[in-house]
Write a protein that holds these residues in place. Structure first.
Motif, PDB file in Angstrom:
ATOM      1  N   ASP B 294       0.790  -1.246   0.000  1.00 54.98           N
ATOM      2  CA  ASP B 294       0.000   0.000   0.000  1.00 54.98           C
ATOM      3  C   ASP B 294       0.813   1.282   0.000  1.00 54.98           C
ATOM      4  N   ILE B 295       2.038   1.243  -0.515  1.00 55.85           N
ATOM      5  CA  ILE B 295       2.748   2.493  -0.783  1.00 55.85           C
ATOM      6  C   ILE B 295       2.302   2.958  -2.162  1.00 55.85           C
ATOM      7  N   VAL B 296       1.934   4.220  -2.256  1.00 50.76           N
ATOM      8  CA  VAL B 296       1.444   4.745  -3.539  1.00 50.76           C
ATOM      9  C   VAL B 296       2.596   4.810  -4.540  1.00 50.76           C
ATOM     10  N   VAL B 297       2.379   4.285  -5.726  1.00 49.96           N
ATOM     11  CA  VAL B 297       3.405   4.320  -6.778  1.00 49.96           C
ATOM     12  C   VAL B 297       3.021   5.317  -7.872  1.00 49.96           C
ATOM     13  N   GLY B 298       1.797   5.229  -8.355  1.00 45.34           N
ATOM     14  CA  GLY B 298       1.385   6.137  -9.433  1.00 45.34           C
ATOM     15  C   GLY B 298      -0.003   5.797  -9.910  1.00 45.34           C
ATOM     16  N   THR B 299      -0.312   6.281 -11.089  1.00 49.75           N
ATOM     17  CA  THR B 299      -1.610   5.998 -11.690  1.00 49.75           C
ATOM     18  C   THR B 299      -1.415   5.516 -13.122  1.00 49.75           C
ATOM     19  N   VAL B 300      -2.378   4.788 -13.599  1.00 44.68           N
ATOM     20  CA  VAL B 300      -2.306   4.287 -14.981  1.00 44.68           C
ATOM     21  C   VAL B 300      -2.496   5.458 -15.933  1.00 44.68           C
ATOM     22  N   SER B 301      -1.536   5.655 -16.835  1.00 45.91           N
ATOM     23  CA  SER B 301      -1.679   6.744 -17.792  1.00 45.91           C
ATOM     24  C   SER B 301      -2.144   6.244 -19.155  1.00 45.91           C
ATOM     25  N   ARG B 302      -1.788   5.012 -19.466  1.00 45.91           N
ATOM     26  CA  ARG B 302      -2.150   4.503 -20.791  1.00 45.91           C
ATOM     27  C   ARG B 302      -2.209   2.981 -20.737  1.00 45.91           C
ATOM     28  N   VAL B 303      -3.162   2.432 -21.424  1.00 48.10           N
ATOM     29  CA  VAL B 303      -3.292   0.976 -21.477  1.00 48.10           C
ATOM     30  C   VAL B 303      -2.957   0.528 -22.890  1.00 48.10           C
ATOM     31  N   LYS B 304      -1.912  -0.272 -23.010  1.00 47.73           N
ATOM     32  CA  LYS B 304      -1.496  -0.761 -24.329  1.00 47.73           C
ATOM     33  C   LYS B 304      -1.959  -2.207 -24.473  1.00 47.73           C
ATOM     34  N   GLU B 305      -2.928  -2.380 -25.336  1.00 45.09           N
ATOM     35  CA  GLU B 305      -3.446  -3.731 -25.545  1.00 45.09           C
ATOM     36  C   GLU B 305      -2.466  -4.535 -26.383  1.00 45.09           C
ATOM     37  N   ARG B 306      -2.380  -5.824 -26.097  1.00 44.66           N
ATOM     38  CA  ARG B 306      -1.524  -6.702 -26.890  1.00 44.66           C
ATOM     39  C   ARG B 306      -2.357  -7.826 -27.484  1.00 44.66           C
ATOM     40  N   LEU B 307      -1.872  -8.343 -28.583  1.00 42.92           N
ATOM     41  CA  LEU B 307      -2.616  -9.398 -29.253  1.00 42.92           C
ATOM     42  C   LEU B 307      -2.518 -10.690 -28.450  1.00 42.92           C
ATOM     43  N   GLY B 308      -3.485 -11.562 -28.672  1.00 42.79           N
ATOM     44  CA  GLY B 308      -3.441 -12.878 -28.046  1.00 42.79           C
ATOM     45  C   GLY B 308      -3.806 -12.820 -26.586  1.00 42.79           C
ATOM     46  N   THR B 309      -3.216 -13.740 -25.827  1.00 45.49           N
ATOM     47  CA  THR B 309      -3.560 -13.843 -24.407  1.00 45.49           C
ATOM     48  C   THR B 309      -2.531 -13.169 -23.521  1.00 45.49           C
ATOM     49  N   ALA B 310      -1.668 -12.357 -24.136  1.00 38.33           N
ATOM     50  CA  ALA B 310      -0.596 -11.740 -23.347  1.00 38.33           C
ATOM     51  C   ALA B 310      -1.108 -10.726 -22.336  1.00 38.33           C
ATOM     52  N   GLY B 311      -2.296 -10.188 -22.584  1.00 40.01           N
ATOM     53  CA  GLY B 311      -2.830  -9.193 -21.657  1.00 40.01           C
ATOM     54  C   GLY B 311      -2.237  -7.825 -21.928  1.00 40.01           C
ATOM     55  N   PRO B 312      -2.880  -6.786 -21.402  1.00 42.31           N
ATOM     56  CA  PRO B 312      -2.394  -5.428 -21.694  1.00 42.31           C
ATOM     57  C   PRO B 312      -1.151  -5.078 -20.885  1.00 42.31           C
ATOM     58  N   ILE B 313      -0.448  -4.056 -21.368  1.00 47.21           N
ATOM     59  CA  ILE B 313       0.654  -3.469 -20.610  1.00 47.21           C
ATOM     60  C   ILE B 313       0.208  -2.069 -20.209  1.00 47.21           C
ATOM     61  N   LEU B 314       0.423  -1.735 -18.959  1.00 47.82           N
ATOM     62  CA  LEU B 314      -0.015  -0.432 -18.464  1.00 47.82           C
ATOM     63  C   LEU B 314       1.183   0.492 -18.349  1.00 47.82           C
ATOM     64  N   GLU B 315       1.077   1.669 -18.939  1.00 45.91           N
ATOM     65  CA  GLU B 315       2.087   2.703 -18.697  1.00 45.91           C
ATOM     66  C   GLU B 315       1.630   3.520 -17.511  1.00 45.91           C
ATOM     67  N   ILE B 316       2.558   3.873 -16.635  1.00 47.04           N
ATOM     68  CA  ILE B 316       2.110   4.558 -15.424  1.00 47.04           C
ATOM     69  C   ILE B 316       2.785   5.915 -15.262  1.00 47.04           C
TER      70      ILE B 316
END
Lengths: 164, 342
Positions: B294-316
């Motif tokens: 629970d130490i604050v790190v940041g907020t999601v600025s952008r969600v980069k979707e990826r093909l397949g089942t890799a799941g998205p990558i979040l830029e923070i």
């Protein structure tokens, strides 16, 4: 009279002080001027590959001690860059001050680019920053610009002391 | 040249093996070099200040104005947040759960940046004598800054969270869906207008006819949207009772100078569906984590979707301003992975 290596260490200590303070804070175009690397390269252009490699090793070890990278990485890069700069006489018969300045700028930039490569060899990330082109251009230009200052300092530091 | 390569390789090998010889070599050199650096810093300070004056004056002026405005906006929210944090800590303590308030900390001043174009670290003026050890998390007033990677008697090196070597397990907290409900103020008998209600909520909800307020200045539960027409109706944002904030664990990875860190999920199929930009990111904690929860790190600025089942990558967006670090706080918390046997 102090030996050339003692003088080199003392001069490098002062340059390292500048490197970690002034040059670390003042970053034109977000690029730090690696004066320690340029000094090692200058040693190579003035005194040839052997002396250059040794000077690069010493300067690199000193630089390594203030970095968080593995000890020996900067010495390897600095030594290799200085060794490469020492090959100048093979390409230019009688190097002048400006051919040396160009060599310092170009080899200095290549040496700086060799850092990420060396880091990747020991598994420490080692990717190029997005502004790598700016880094290269800036280092070539700034290396050539400060070469006229580094050449006499390095010439004095590494001059051979008379025996007896 | 062969001798040079051999010497360097030996040094690298020794250092990577954690040799005491290389550590003491660094330590001795640091002791010799420290006075030289101090003198250089004093001598070059006017030049450095002149440089900052020339290059950053306009930015500082604009930033100053923005910060004043921001401070004015956040004063009320800060009081409310402090009250919420205190309440949260009381609840955690009541249930015997660990909290950040229970971890001792040491304040330190940043005395230098990394003199390199390729690494992201800063040096602080506290070391082993203050109880600092390798691995301890470092934060400032805003949030997480990095972790201790090297420690000496009176100084230590902090690897910033933007360093490519930095990795940390984090939690992404997706904000719950909100419901906007409009109720007229003047006529309590009139019909209640429900703009959107999730399926899980009983439509027979009772909406208070007076705006919901709190006794804490500047704090309102949820958010109250000001009506466009004078005192006709008030719109309250009510979090659905059945939906609390949903958390998902991921790995935060630094990407170096000039690049924002990213978070990738451990599990490709997230429980909470689509990640919303602006969702807060906090440390996950756990016995193997480098930081307490629970130490604050940041907020999601952008969600980069990826093909397949890799799941998205979040830029923070990191909440801590790593370019202007002056004072930091080191939590005297050492993860199990960094602890050494006595």
């Amino acid at each position: 009279m102090a030996s050339r290596w003692t003088r080199l260490v003392l001069v490098s200590l002062i340059l390292l002080g500048l490197q970690t303070t002034l040059l670390n804070d003042v970053r034109p175009f977000d690029v730090m001027l690696p004066v320690m690397l340029l000094f090692a390269v200058t040693a190579g252009t003035l005194y040839g590959s052997e002396i250059g490699a040794t000077a690069g090793l010493i300067i690199g070890v000193m630089y390594d001690c203030v970095l968080s990278m593995p000890l020996g990485l900067a010495s390897l890069v600095f030594g290799a860059a200085a060794y490469a700069a020492g090959l100048l006489p093979f390409f230019v018969r009688e190097p002048t001050w400006w051919t040396r300045a160009i060599t310092i700028g170009v080899v200095g930039a290549v040496g700086e680019l060799a850092f990420p490569v060396a880091q990747s060899m020991v598994g420490f990330g080692g990717h190029f920053p997005p502004h790598v082109v700016v880094v290269v251009v800036f280092l070539v230009v700034s290396g050539m610009s400060i070469a006229p200052l580094l050449l006499p300092v390095c010439r004095w530091a590494l001059k051979e002391s008379p025996v007896g | 040249m062969a001798l040079l390569v051999l010497t360097s390789i030996i040094l690298v090998t020794l250092d990577l093996q954690g040799s005491a010889a290389t550590k003491s070599m660094r330590s001795i050199f640091g002791a010799v070099f420290r006075p030289v650096e101090s003198v250089a810093r004093v001598v070059t300070r006017p030049a450095t200040n002149a440089w900052y004056g020339i290059t950053h004056y306009n930015d500082v002026t604009v930033e100053n104005e923005l910060l004043r405005e921001k401070i004015a906006q956040q004063e009320g929210a800060a009081v409310a947040a402090a009250a919420s944090v205190r309440l949260s800590q009381e609840l955690l303590a009541l249930n015997g759960l660990p909290t950040l308030a229970g971890i001792n900390s040491v304040s330190a001043q940043v005395i230098g940046d990394s003199p390199s174009n390729f690494s992201q670290s800063v040096e602080i003026d506290q070391g082993t004598e203050s109880g600092i050890k390798v691995g301890m998390p470092v934060l400032n007033a805003a949030g997480l800054v990095g972790r201790i990677t090297q420690v000496f008697a009176n100084r230590a090196v902090v690897m910033l969270i933007t360093d490519p070597q930095y990795a940390l397990s984090v939690k992404i907290i997706n904000a719950p869906k909100t419901t906007v409900t409009t109720a007229p103020n003047e006529d309590p008998a009139s019909a209640v207008t429900i703009v959107s209600v999730p399926d899980s909520i009983d439509p027979q909800i009772t909406v208070p006819t007076v705006p919901a307020t709190s006794n804490i200045a500047g704090f309102t539960p949820g958010s109250i949207v000001a009506p466009r027409t004078p005192i006709i109706s008030s719109s309250l944002t009510i979090p659905p009772g059945s939906n609390v904030s949903v958390r998902e664990t991921g790995i935060l990875e630094g990407r170096g100078v000039g690049r924002v860190p990213t978070v990738r999920f451990i599990d490709a199929t997230q429980r909470f569906g689509v990640v919303q930009p602006g969702s807060p990111i906090v440390t996950a904690g756990g016995s193997l984590s480098l930081a307490p929860p629970d130490i604050v790190v940041g907020t999601v600025s952008r969600v980069k979707e990826r093909l397949g089942t890799a799941g998205p990558i979040l830029e923070i967006d990191i909440v801590a301003d790593l370019s202007n670090l002056s004072f930091v706080r080191i939590l005297l918390y050492q993860p199990i992975t960094e602890r050494t046997a006595p």
